[in-house]
Design an enzyme around this catalytic site. Structure first.
Site, PDB file in Angstrom:
ATOM      1  N   ASN A  35       5.813 -39.469   0.085  1.00  0.00           N
ATOM      2  CA  ASN A  35       4.956 -40.645   0.195  1.00  0.00           C
ATOM      3  C   ASN A  35       5.859 -41.847   0.452  1.00  0.00           C
ATOM      4  O   ASN A  35       6.422 -42.435  -0.478  1.00  0.00           O
ATOM      5  CB  ASN A  35       4.140 -40.837  -1.083  1.00  0.00           C
ATOM      6  N   GLU A  36       5.987 -42.178   1.712  1.00  0.00           N
ATOM      7  CA  GLU A  36       6.906 -43.226   2.141  1.00  0.00           C
ATOM      8  C   GLU A  36       6.330 -44.609   1.852  1.00  0.00           C
ATOM      9  O   GLU A  36       5.150 -44.743   1.483  1.00  0.00           O
ATOM     10  CB  GLU A  36       7.197 -43.068   3.633  1.00  0.00           C
TER      11      GLU A  36
END
Length: 629
Positions: free
Chosen positions: A165-166
């Protein structure tokens, strides 16, 4: 004291947004976290229920998995009631590919424990693109069918990602195909032998999925994670740093080592959070910190500077300001040492994890040791063969073929080797390891460069030792754990040379890197020698190309002249395979010689700013205290 007592945290920090436990070593942290995991497994077994675990990959949790394997094999920990869901997987990688998380998890963990195969879930990176959405929905359904995740282990990226989850991921996101941030791809470059080989996408659990876990443990190790840990624990909740969203979770705890904790206020400025014990170390830290905050040299500090920066207690018990400043000034002056091994002839060994760490990290000190008439040895602990470009190996194979043809030496054999090299490199898939012949050539390139660099620093070739430690001989970026044979090789060299001093790469904050494993081999060897003989050589730690010791930690600082730095640069230049463009440069765009010079001149500038003599450059060391890791 039981064995497990030693695995308690060095300190617990409650002033952060999430409770945080700090451990002195990654090993202690891994054992402690493994005990938490095991306790949940046993608790569910007692309830005749399953234990559902969310598991990450990456380097950080590897110690936890190894400890769980040990507990299963040696203590009978039963994992038959465990169901696992891995966080993520690179998209486009087959399960058996070298960098696949599927392969890593089985090699490190699953094949060594008794979790039923049907209970193991890892995202499949080979799902056709038009089926990914349905596949991800099914992954979510399986988590719900298992009753939800009891315990989620998480690592954290330098950009704050959890799973993949950037930055700017949506808070209620679910398992999905995502695009990797450039920082994430750059961080993974060494695993894939080059950034261009790193996939651009991955399948990851979403933040919403992660937050539904009943308990979350966030793990971080190393100096490189210190900034993002500070932002995560002391910064506001923001989707720019996905890990900060964990502040909203009802039961999240953070477990980090002292290096990762170094930028937390409770660690870097403990006097701003309450009472501290003002011993010599703490006084030195606080006064040097005050110099940085005020921009003043030591002997220019006054009482008001201490009062304005919450150092009333220090001033009251150890002041006035001139007395404190003079005391620290003398301590720092005592660290300056022109002759690090003294003036009487001695023997010294510089242990170099890679073939260029000697000249990059302490080349000036090597030059000084030689100039002072000491017998300076260098022990190259690994071949460094994975850090050579393919085109260099092919070029050298061609060179030897042409050389042998010109001089009538083994022409047929050299042509056969060249053909093998060319064909194997052409057929090698991106990110896969080399065949033995190519690894041998790459190792020979690094070896010849190491000899040239050490000779340029003034060492004698007969004092150069190539240990080729077994733990490194995988042909892959991932290395084996330290073994008894590694320690034995190091110990035999020390007993043979009988040095008065040994110099050791002190990048101990990297829990799985080559520097740390090499340091552990040396420490173990020294402890065995001390136990057997009652004494050991003086051990000094140096830092690598990426960072320097903070001023308050430095115990010996060797001044270098412009000529010393010129000779050091020439020695570094001998490592031609790492010049201009290194295969594993890290995130720093500078060349290694530039990093070394900037670090050495920066250390000298730091000494000058606090009012000490102004030198052109300096190399810094700390003494090993003899405590096992």
């Amino acid at each position: 004291m039981t064995e497990r007592t030693a695995d308690r945290p060095e300190m617990s920090i409650q002033s952060t947004a999430l409770p945080c436990a700090v451990f002195s070593t990654s090993e202690a942290l891994s054992r402690h976290v493994a005990e938490i995991v095991a306790a949940i497994i046993r608790e569910r077994q007692a309830q005749k229920a399953t234990a559902v675990l969310g598991l990450p990959t990456g380097s950080t949790p590897m110690g936890v998995y190894r400890e769980l394997v040990r507990m299963h094999q040696e203590e009978g920990l039963d994992l038959s009631n465990v169901i696992t869901f891995n966080l993520d997987e690179y998209y486009g990688l087959k399960p058996d590919q070298l960098q696949s998380y599927h392969r890593t998890m089985h090699e490190v963990f699953f094949q060594h424990v008794n979790i039923p195969s049907e209970n193991i879930h890892i995202p499949d990176g080979t799902i056709p693109l038009d089926e990914v959405d349905a596949y991800c929905d099914d992954y979510e359904s399986k988590i719900r069918a298992a009753g939800g995740i009891d315990l989620m282990l998480l690592g954290i990226g330098t950009n704050g990602h959890i799973g993949f989850n950037e930055p700017f991921s949506i808070r209620n996101s679910r398992t999905r195909l995502c695009t990797l941030d450039p920082i994430t791809r750059r961080s993974a470059a060494s695993d894939f032998f080059h950034e261009e080989n790193v996939p651009h996408q991955a399948i990851t659990m979403g933040i919403g999925t992660i937050l539904e876990a009943r308990k979350i443990l966030l793990l971080a190790l190393g100096q490189g994670k210190s900034s993002i840990i500070r932002d995560t624990l002391q910064g506001p909740i923001t989707n720019r740093v996905p890990a900060t969203i964990l502040q909203e979770h009802r039961d999240t705890s953070v477990y980090i080592d002292s290096a990762a904790a170094s930028k937390l206020t409770a660690v870097s400025e403990p006097w701003t959070e309450g009472e501290v014990e003002w011993d010599q170390t703490m006084i030195k830290r606080a006064v040097l910190w005050l110099c940085e905050k005020t921009g003043k040299a030591l002997l220019k500090l006054d009482d008001d500077d201490f009062r304005k920066h919450n150092l009333h207690q220090l001033l009251r018990h150890h002041g006035p300001a001139p007395s404190l400043a003079h005391r620290v000034f003398r301590w720092m002056m005592d660290t300056i040492e022109y002759h690090p091994a003294g003036k009487e002839k001695k023997k010294a060994i510089c242990f170099s994890p890679h073939p260029d760490d000697d000249v990059i990290s302490m080349g000036g000190t090597l030059i000084r040791l030689v100039d002072d008439g000491h017998e300076a040895h260098v022990a190259y602990m690994t071949s460094g063969n994975i850090a050579v470009f393919d085109h260099d190996a092919q070029r050298f194979a061609d060179f030897v073929t042409q050389y042998n043809r010109l001089f009538g030496i083994e022409e047929k054999k050299s042509a056969e080797v060249e053909k093998l090299v060319v064909e194997s490199l052409k057929a090698k898939p991106p990110g896969e390891p080399d065949v033995d012949a190519v690894l041998t050539i790459k190792g020979l390139i690094r070896r010849s460069e190491a000899i040239a660099g050490a000779l340029k620093a003034g060492c004698q070739e007969e004092h150069l030792h190539f240990l080729d430690l077994p733990f490194y001989r995988t042909g892959k970026v991932a290395k084996n754990p330290l073994g008894d044979e590694d320690v034995k090789i190091v110990k035999e060299l020390i007993l043979k040379v009988k040095p008065d001093q040994v110099y050791i790469a002190g990048d101990l904050s990297d829990p799985h890197g080559t520097h740390r494993v090499c340091a552990m081999a040396i420490f173990n060897a020294l402890l065995e020698i001390e136990a057997e003989t009652g004494s050991r050589p003086e051990a000094l730690l140096y830092r690598g190309a990426w960072q320097e010791y903070p001023l308050h930690e430095i115990e010996i600082c060797v001044p270098l002249s412009p000529n010393d730095m010129f000779k050091k640069r020439q020695a570094i230049f001998m490592h031609e395979s790492q010049k201009d463009s290194a295969l594993f440069p890290g995130t720093d765009p500078r060349e290694f010689w530039e990093r070394a010079e900037d670090r050495n001149t920066g250390t000298a500038d730091s000494y000058n700013k606090i009012g000490l003599p102004e030198y052109f450059a300096m190399e810094a060391f700390v003494r090993w205290n003899g405590q096992p890791l």
